[in-house]
Scaffold this active site. Sequence first.
Site, PDB file in Angstrom:
ATOM      1  N   GLY A  90      46.769  44.784  24.678  1.00  0.00           N
ATOM      2  CA  GLY A  90      47.141  44.390  26.035  1.00  0.00           C
ATOM      3  C   GLY A  90      48.335  43.464  26.017  1.00  0.00           C
ATOM      4  O   GLY A  90      49.249  43.652  25.214  1.00  0.00           O
ATOM      5  N   GLY A 132      46.098  37.964  25.408  1.00  0.00           N
ATOM      6  CA  GLY A 132      45.943  37.843  23.960  1.00  0.00           C
ATOM      7  C   GLY A 132      45.659  36.409  23.551  1.00  0.00           C
ATOM      8  O   GLY A 132      44.826  36.139  22.684  1.00  0.00           O
ATOM      9  N   GLU A 164      47.094  43.660  19.597  1.00  0.00           N
ATOM     10  CA  GLU A 164      48.184  44.613  19.759  1.00  0.00           C
ATOM     11  C   GLU A 164      48.825  44.331  21.109  1.00  0.00           C
ATOM     12  O   GLU A 164      48.267  44.684  22.149  1.00  0.00           O
ATOM     13  CB  GLU A 164      47.644  46.044  19.687  1.00  0.00           C
ATOM     14  CG  GLU A 164      47.080  46.422  18.326  1.00  0.00           C
ATOM     15  CD  GLU A 164      48.158  46.932  17.372  1.00  0.00           C
ATOM     16  OE1 GLU A 164      49.168  47.477  17.855  1.00  0.00           O
ATOM     17  OE2 GLU A 164      47.997  46.760  16.149  1.00  0.00           O
ATOM     18  N   CYS A 219      53.487  50.481  25.280  1.00  0.00           N
ATOM     19  CA  CYS A 219      53.952  49.288  24.585  1.00  0.00           C
ATOM     20  C   CYS A 219      55.152  49.517  23.694  1.00  0.00           C
ATOM     21  O   CYS A 219      55.900  48.593  23.436  1.00  0.00           O
ATOM     22  CB  CYS A 219      52.831  48.671  23.774  1.00  0.00           C
ATOM     23  SG  CYS A 219      52.067  49.816  22.674  1.00  0.00           S
TER      24      CYS A 219
END
Lengths: 441, 520
Positions: free
Chosen positions: B232, B237, B254, B289
């Site tokens: 995310g 995070g 990630e 991403c």
Amino acid sequence: MNAALEFDLGKHPVEAYRDEIGGLIKSANYALGCLKGWMSARKAKLPLAAALTTAEIIPEPLGLVLIISSWNFPFGLSLEPLIGALAAGNVVVLKPSEVAPRCSSLLANVLPAYLDPKAIKVVEGGPAVSEQLVKQKWDKILFTGSARVGRIVMAAAANHLTPVTLEFGGKCPAVLDSLSSSWDREVAVQRIVGSKFSACAGQACIAIDYVVVEKKFSSTLLELMKVRIGKMLGENPRESRSMARIVNKHHFLRLKTLLEDPNVKASIVYGGSMDEKSLFIEPTILLDPPLESDLMQDEIFGPLLPIITLKKIEDSINFINSRPKPLAIYAFTHNDSLRKRMVAETSSGSVTFNDAMIQYMADTLPFGGIGESGMGNYHGKFSFDTFSHHKAVMRRSFLVDFWFRFPPWNDHKLQLFRSMYLFDYLGVLLTVLGLRKSKQG
Amino acid sequence: MAGEDKKQQPFDSKAASSLVAELRGAFASGTTRSYQWRESQLRGLLRMTDEHEQDITAALRSDLGKPELESVLYEAAMLRNSCKFALKELQRWMMPEKVKTSLTTFPSSAEIVSEPLGVVLIISAWNYPYCMRHFSFFIFPVSFASFTILFVVPTFFLHYLSVLSLDPVVGAIAAGNAVVLKPSEIAPATSALLAKLLGEYMDSSSIRVVEGAVPETTALLEQKWDKIFYTGNGRVGQIVMAAAAKHLTPVVLELGGKSPVVVDSGINLQIACRRIIVGKWGNNNGQACIASDYIITTKDLAPKLVDVLKNELETFYGKNPLESKDLSRIVNSNHFTRLTKLLDEDKVSKKVVYGGERDPTKLQIAPTILLDVPRDSLIMNEEIFGPLLPILTVDKLEESFDIIKSGAKPLAAYIFTNDKKLKEHFVNNVSAGGLVVNDTTVHLAVHTLPFGGVGESGIGAYHGKFSFDAFSHKKAVVYRSFMGDAAIRYPPYTNGKLRLMKALLGGSILGILRALFGRS
């Protein structure tokens, strides 16, 4: 270095060499020998020889790293990580423990003379200094110390998404099985007692915290231990100057308090005498102290060795599993099935059979914990890796591409993909040639 | 099943705690450790994907407007490949790795045993709800009759990144863990489908799905896990890592970043543009991403680059991209508003050179190119995660490296060039999770490359064996003999012992021999 260790911890020069200096020389030589190999890119296999495409993994330095070390092996725990950080090409700030002040100031004064002072800095100080340091943004933090402080370090690291390697300790058990040969028994006892009392007086993350043995062997074990301690340290261990002292009053009082519990005191079967002035505690053995006592709940980190007796040695597995995962588990046994069960059914940073603490010196083994004993690892190449970013790099050519890689999408292209993923080359060909209809209308 | 339970009572701290306790019991029973269990679960995932591909595609279309081909290829096929690869390699991965021991610990033997961490939590993002990466690269010669056709099919891989819920699950299962999966609530149809299907196909004593949003995720994060895997954004995070710190739980994060594409002159611009386009808009309409976030090119090349991009975009998506079925829509109105804000900022709105159209009713934004946006604009200071592609121009291409370095390390960085020196300079000096030369996003598909970020783009990596390793504890095991150096290591210390010890640590054979024959 010997003088500083003697001053801060009362370590004998041979102990200093065995546990710190010799190990550092070994590790530095190992890193020098392996450095080129570690630094080189590793090719990654591509699934089906994509002839005009290459893939590799390139290690690169993380950048600016912080190493916070502990006081019990002040040189080893500062410089072993430093070797890895430097091998990986980073810039380093080292914060040695203020609890070993001579060693800390030696590092601060001497390192700049041998290492590039623009890239490696030593910052001395106590918790307030550490607190300020961990608030900064680092590319990596390697911390050796207690789990309590480790949580604070990781929480601070979380603010900057800084990866961490945390090295704690735990109650490392030594399981002593029945050994039929008296030679083996002698060697086992020597290794247990030797590693416990001669390595910083038991103040080590991988020291044997307690011994587990079958009840019927406990008295034999105790006698062997007494004899061995006598041989190692003589009538008066303090005078032998071969055993480190407790690092400071705070820890001395902590250990003293552990023994003040009347039920614990009653279980002392050897030693127990303490001298606050010289901060010395002689090797002390206890037999079956109460399991709820602080002595058996907290990491001892001192020269007190409880012997816990069980009916069957196999019960040690459940015993160990009902406690937090330690940094190391030791088992002295010839029993192959017990060995297999130890490895498969317990969890710890490491398992060592028939010896103790020696795993620390192995360059090819990862040194690190799990759960409450830590996260991440180092030593040897693991040090290099822990301070590196392994960057994936792929190089493609302009010469190869396939038209159906791109939109606009249609069933024809979908069919081609389906065939390709099934490695149905013929199917692809037929579809391309218009000889096979797409599966969906 | 998890989905149904959610409707009945809220998933609070108490529920989370008893879920973890239940899974710990399952893990302690040893079920998940056996090869048979791991293999059966991976096969279950495969069967699930095969038998329900239509349902998956429908859910993705409902949540994201994802074109069928993207769903099938990037999500379903990718997951299939991950499962197959894990199944193929599992036995090998599970074997202990023997390591050389040196004279220092002689005589001894040692190995590194991979053991499961225990009970792990996987929180996934929404852009690739079903799978995460996917790739296939192959070159295959086909010969028949009187001629040989060499097909080089660098198929691309997929866009994976972020979203994928199930790819980390493959790694967690392969490594023998019990798993709780928390799919993203922003893709609700997919989340519900995952809860239902995993409940049917997987061993629910050890693999569970918890649906929900912030309250449920918070309840989960309060628990003690043996590993947390989060996909995310950086802000969340940090929250995940801070929660993990309380329990000393290791994490894989990630995250994302602004993945730059440096475009040099002297290349096949058409191919480069196609690759940029498919990696950006062909990947969930830029909501991925590792999609290219922005381009850096020279002032000289920029006009031509824009032209070629325009042409190729029109070829792919037609003159009315808002009508194209081949573009995913923006996931929800929050993100739609966020993206239009980036576009409409004063200093940026006049820089649009292509696209810019949007349809709020369909939550769709057309592929948009902007030229020469100011460095301090909003669009250049957050991860775009959408169909907007700004182009920065520099005098000399070498300046692009400084631009990239001045920002946070991205998850990926790309360069299109034929200049060898520039390539090497890029590879050796640009730090990112992964780099690709002359393409974008393809590294996602390579099982043998670690996929993960560095700095603000993430911690840890996965894919292939890296997934297995991410969910394993590497336990050192040493077997020592009772013969050996027993005496010399311990007091009473003598100079003789010191000499022997130095020989031992220094690896001298003579020293070792002498040590072997002494005991006290």
